[in-house]
Write a protein that holds these residues in place. Structure first.
Motif, mmCIF file in Angstrom:
data_model
loop_
_atom_site.group_PDB
_atom_site.id
_atom_site.type_symbol
_atom_site.label_atom_id
_atom_site.label_comp_id
_atom_site.label_asym_id
_atom_site.label_seq_id
_atom_site.Cartn_x
_atom_site.Cartn_y
_atom_site.Cartn_z
ATOM 1 N N THR A 20 0.828 -1.204 0.000
ATOM 2 C CA THR A 20 0.000 0.000 0.000
ATOM 3 C C THR A 20 0.859 1.249 0.000
ATOM 4 N N GLY A 23 2.584 2.056 -3.384
ATOM 5 C CA GLY A 23 1.513 2.444 -4.243
ATOM 6 C C GLY A 23 0.556 3.528 -3.694
ATOM 7 N N GLN A 31 -13.439 2.414 -2.986
ATOM 8 C CA GLN A 31 -12.838 3.015 -4.162
ATOM 9 C C GLN A 31 -13.682 2.596 -5.357
ATOM 10 N N VAL A 133 -4.771 -3.674 -4.622
ATOM 11 C CA VAL A 133 -4.486 -2.931 -3.395
ATOM 12 C C VAL A 133 -4.127 -1.480 -3.739
ATOM 13 N N GLY A 134 -4.775 -0.547 -3.059
ATOM 14 C CA GLY A 134 -4.535 0.868 -3.288
ATOM 15 C C GLY A 134 -5.213 1.426 -4.524
ATOM 16 N N VAL A 166 -8.591 -4.293 3.239
ATOM 17 C CA VAL A 166 -7.691 -3.144 3.147
ATOM 18 C C VAL A 166 -6.997 -2.920 4.479
ATOM 19 N N HIS A 263 -9.869 -5.877 -1.125
ATOM 20 C CA HIS A 263 -9.372 -5.736 -2.494
ATOM 21 C C HIS A 263 -9.157 -7.120 -3.105
#
Length: 297
Positions: A20, A23, A31, A133-134, A166, A263
């Motif tokens: 995370t 990135g 998101q 992720v992210g 997350v 995610h």
């Protein structure tokens, strides 16, 4: 995510934190909150309402879309199994003919795999792994993967389509904060694909109905789907119900630990334990092929 005997899984909280930094069914998306196109036409919920597409990738380009996927590297995260090193290279991560191809390969020469968590090591095995992720995460919804696993019947390979929170420690260290393994395949048991939902107390949760979906040819494309709501997770393979889970809620809650954003993760690597690689027998390179990944809420 790879869990049974999978050393790297136990260290995923550390790994995902590092990644995370580099990135509804019924709830908010964290998101990609606005609906997007590309989920292949209308899909209806059990109540007759339309699911709203929030994420879609058909892998139609020539290179991976880095606005959707982050290649995961052992050198950045410490994520690995016993012998493989996750790297971002054309040998391990690539697109071909409208599909994502994640491979584990045996190189001619040993190389140094840098691991900031457990210490660096030398290996000949390089593996492929991508994550949202992210970039994309969601609480509740419908998630679908169309994929096929390597054509192998010798132990040593492990493929996974899975979801991870997350905040991997929201309710405590794994498995307390939840994990959804939509499909895991082990070449030591090549004719079965396994769904699994992990959480604190899962081993004595009598509300869970879970069984393996057997397939004669896991090396052919199948559709793996999870519908996740605040009180139930249901996983289907080609429309066949493979797991229905109504977990014990945490004290004072109704939906924990599955009430926060997760995610998506796609992993092709080596196995461990009774599924450990057999250098002279395990067929390499071995590739998991993903036709598409989609999500709705």
């Amino acid at each position: 995510m790879p869990t049974r005997g999978y050393r790297g899984a136990r260290l995923w909280v550390v790994a995902i934190a590092a990644a995370t930094l580099l990135g509804p069914l019924y709830g908010p998306a964290t998101q990609a909150a606005m609906p997007v196109d590309g989920c292949g036409g209308p899909v209806f919920r059990p109540d007759g309402q339309l699911w709203q597409c929030t994420f879609a990738d058909d892998f139609d380009g020539t290179t991976i879309d880095t606005t959707r996927w982050l290649p995961i590297r052992t050198s950045a995260t410490g994520f690995r199994s016993a012998k493989d090193c996750y790297v971002d290279s054309p040998e391990t991560i690539g697109l071909r003919n409208g599909t994502l191809r994640l491979s584990v390969v045996r190189l001619a020469e040993k190389f140094l795999c840098e691991d900031p968590v457990h210490g660096s090591f030398t290996t000949r095995y390089a593996a492929g792994y991508v994550s949202t992720v992210g970039l994309f995460s969601q609480t509740y919804g419908r998630f679908e993967f169309r994929a096929k696993f390597p054509a192998a019947t010798v132990p040593g390979l492990q493929s996974a389509l899975w979801m991870w929170p997350v905040d991997g420690e929201k309710y405590g260290a794994r498995p307390a904060s939840g994990e959804i393994d939509v499909a895991e395949w082990f070449s030591s048991h090549p004719y079965q694909v396994v769904p699994h939902v992990h959480y604190l107390g899962e081993e004595w949760d009598v509300t869970k109905t879970s069984y393996t979906c057997y397939m004669l040819r896991a090396d052919r494309f199948h559709t793996y789907t999870v519908e996740w709501g605040p009180k139930r997770i249901r996983i289907t393979y080609d429309g066949k119900s493979c797991l229905v889970n109504r977990w014990f809620p945490y004290p004072g809650t109704t939906s924990a630990p599955f009430d926060h954003p997760f995610h998506l993760n796609l992993t092709q690597g080596l196995g461990v334990g009774d599924n450990a690689v057999q250098p002279r027998r395990t067929p390499l390179p071995a590739t998991m092929v993903v036709d598409y990944v989609r999500a709705w809420r």
